[in-house]
Design a protein around this motif. Structure first.
Motif, PDB file in Angstrom:
ATOM      1  N   ALA A  19       0.820  -1.216   0.000  1.00 11.63           N
ATOM      2  CA  ALA A  19       0.000   0.000   0.000  1.00 11.63           C
ATOM      3  C   ALA A  19       0.852   1.263   0.000  1.00 11.63           C
ATOM      4  O   ALA A  19       0.356   2.332  -0.354  1.00 11.63           O
ATOM      5  CB  ALA A  19      -0.927   0.008   1.214  1.00 11.63           C
ATOM      6  N   THR A  20       2.106   1.146   0.369  1.00  9.67           N
ATOM      7  CA  THR A  20       3.013   2.295   0.542  1.00  9.67           C
ATOM      8  C   THR A  20       2.300   3.356   1.371  1.00  9.67           C
ATOM      9  O   THR A  20       1.952   3.101   2.502  1.00  9.67           O
ATOM     10  CB  THR A  20       3.541   2.825  -0.808  1.00  9.67           C
ATOM     11  OG1 THR A  20       2.465   3.192  -1.657  1.00  9.67           O
ATOM     12  CG2 THR A  20       4.408   1.786  -1.493  1.00  9.67           C
ATOM     13  N   ASP A  21       2.037   4.515   0.816  1.00 10.43           N
ATOM     14  CA  ASP A  21       1.387   5.569   1.602  1.00 10.43           C
ATOM     15  C   ASP A  21      -0.102   5.713   1.271  1.00 10.43           C
ATOM     16  O   ASP A  21      -0.745   6.673   1.671  1.00 10.43           O
ATOM     17  CB  ASP A  21       2.112   6.901   1.412  1.00 10.43           C
ATOM     18  CG  ASP A  21       2.126   7.354  -0.042  1.00 10.43           C
ATOM     19  OD1 ASP A  21       1.751   6.555  -0.923  1.00 10.43           O
ATOM     20  OD2 ASP A  21       2.519   8.505  -0.293  1.00 10.43           O
ATOM     21  N   GLN A  22      -0.657   4.738   0.566  1.00 11.40           N
ATOM     22  CA  GLN A  22      -2.084   4.741   0.225  1.00 11.40           C
ATOM     23  C   GLN A  22      -2.880   4.056   1.346  1.00 11.40           C
ATOM     24  O   GLN A  22      -2.316   3.372   2.188  1.00 11.40           O
ATOM     25  CB  GLN A  22      -2.316   3.980  -1.089  1.00 11.40           C
ATOM     26  CG  GLN A  22      -1.485   4.467  -2.252  1.00 11.40           C
ATOM     27  CD  GLN A  22      -1.855   5.879  -2.670  1.00 11.40           C
ATOM     28  OE1 GLN A  22      -3.025   6.203  -2.787  1.00 11.40           O
ATOM     29  NE2 GLN A  22      -0.853   6.721  -2.859  1.00 11.40           N
ATOM     30  N   ILE A  23      -4.207   4.206   1.327  1.00 11.41           N
ATOM     31  CA  ILE A  23      -5.020   3.525   2.342  1.00 11.41           C
ATOM     32  C   ILE A  23      -5.135   2.030   2.068  1.00 11.41           C
ATOM     33  O   ILE A  23      -5.427   1.254   2.968  1.00 11.41           O
ATOM     34  CB  ILE A  23      -6.428   4.153   2.482  1.00 11.41           C
ATOM     35  CG1 ILE A  23      -7.206   4.073   1.173  1.00 11.41           C
ATOM     36  CG2 ILE A  23      -6.342   5.563   2.993  1.00 11.41           C
ATOM     37  CD1 ILE A  23      -8.671   4.450   1.309  1.00 11.41           C
ATOM     38  N   MET A  24      -4.907   1.643   0.805  1.00  8.22           N
ATOM     39  CA  MET A  24      -4.920   0.227   0.431  1.00  8.22           C
ATOM     40  C   MET A  24      -4.118   0.060  -0.852  1.00  8.22           C
ATOM     41  O   MET A  24      -4.012   0.993  -1.639  1.00  8.22           O
ATOM     42  CB  MET A  24      -6.354  -0.266   0.226  1.00  8.22           C
ATOM     43  CG  MET A  24      -7.002   0.265  -1.035  1.00  8.22           C
ATOM     44  SD  MET A  24      -8.733  -0.144  -1.172  1.00  8.22           S
ATOM     45  CE  MET A  24      -9.447   1.480  -0.913  1.00  8.22           C
ATOM     46  N   PRO A  25      -3.549  -1.117  -1.065  1.00  7.33           N
ATOM     47  CA  PRO A  25      -2.833  -1.350  -2.318  1.00  7.33           C
ATOM     48  C   PRO A  25      -3.790  -1.791  -3.426  1.00  7.33           C
ATOM     49  O   PRO A  25      -4.921  -2.197  -3.160  1.00  7.33           O
ATOM     50  CB  PRO A  25      -1.879  -2.491  -1.960  1.00  7.33           C
ATOM     51  CG  PRO A  25      -2.621  -3.261  -0.923  1.00  7.33           C
ATOM     52  CD  PRO A  25      -3.407  -2.231  -0.135  1.00  7.33           C
ATOM     53  N   SER A  26      -3.311  -1.722  -4.645  1.00  7.87           N
ATOM     54  CA  SER A  26      -4.066  -2.294  -5.761  1.00  7.87           C
ATOM     55  C   SER A  26      -3.690  -3.770  -5.881  1.00  7.87           C
ATOM     56  O   SER A  26      -2.676  -4.211  -5.332  1.00  7.87           O
ATOM     57  CB  SER A  26      -3.730  -1.564  -7.062  1.00  7.87           C
ATOM     58  OG  SER A  26      -2.388  -1.812  -7.414  1.00  7.87           O
ATOM     59  N   ARG A  27      -4.491  -4.511  -6.601  1.00 11.27           N
ATOM     60  CA  ARG A  27      -4.200  -5.934  -6.799  1.00 11.27           C
ATOM     61  C   ARG A  27      -2.856  -6.110  -7.499  1.00 11.27           C
ATOM     62  O   ARG A  27      -2.093  -7.022  -7.187  1.00 11.27           O
ATOM     63  CB  ARG A  27      -5.322  -6.569  -7.610  1.00 11.27           C
ATOM     64  CG  ARG A  27      -5.143  -8.038  -7.848  1.00 11.27           C
ATOM     65  CD  ARG A  27      -6.342  -8.583  -8.586  1.00 11.27           C
ATOM     66  NE  ARG A  27      -6.126  -9.955  -9.011  1.00 11.27           N
ATOM     67  CZ  ARG A  27      -6.931 -10.602  -9.812  1.00 11.27           C
ATOM     68  NH1 ARG A  27      -8.010 -10.021 -10.273  1.00 11.27           N
ATOM     69  NH2 ARG A  27      -6.669 -11.834 -10.162  1.00 11.27           N
TER      70      ARG A  27
END
Length: 152
Positions: free
Chosen positions: A24-32
């Motif tokens: 996810a790095t700094d996102q709220i969730m990662p992409s597939r």
């Protein structure tokens, strides 16, 4: 989300959650696409992937690992899309709506076995597109005693 991590019961849950957080790095969730199969290879038999089509959050099961038959029986996809079962459709929809991971444990069939589950949102631009699931069935000797005390 360090508090959430501390609530996870099994090493497999913690491992998958850590891979999810890193992706996810700094996102709220990662992409597939942020996941590498190599990173989660040993867990593949116990994973599910539920995709949402359209605005109504109608689920489509895209993946059920072969190990999920040991957890759910012959048709894991059917169980994952039923309501009223811990970790299944109600939980998957809640994860998609809240955009946060969820986990839990439930006793299986009056035995000393527990199904431990984890649901992780996947998506882009703040929109959940899939929910990645991990389900394990563990016996008393494998699960920590305090985990059994919580669900029994």
């Amino acid at each position: 989300m360090p508090k959430f991590r501390s609530q996870l019961l099994l090493e497999e849950q913690i491992f998958l959650y850590d891979v999810w957080r890193i992706a996810a790095t700094d996102q709220i969730m990662p992409s597939r696409s942020a996941f590498s199969i190599c990173a989660i290879g040993p867990l593949l038999p116990y994973l599910s992937l539920v995709e949402f089509c359209g605005q109504q959050l109608s689920p489509k099961v895209r993946l059920t690992g072969s190990g999920l038959r040991d957890v759910f029986g012959d048709n894991p996809s059917e169980i994952l899309t039923k309501t009223g079962i811990a970790g299944s459709l109600d939980t998957i929809r809640a994860v998609a709506n809240a955009k946060i991971p969820m986990a839990g444990a439930v006793q299986l069939d009056g035995s000393n076995r527990v199904r431990v589950w984890l649901r992780l949102p996947l998506g882009q631009n703040g929109c959940v597109e899939q929910v990645l699931g991990l389900d394990l069935s563990v016996a008393g000797s494998r699960a920590p005693k305090w985990a059994f005390d919580q669900v029994l």
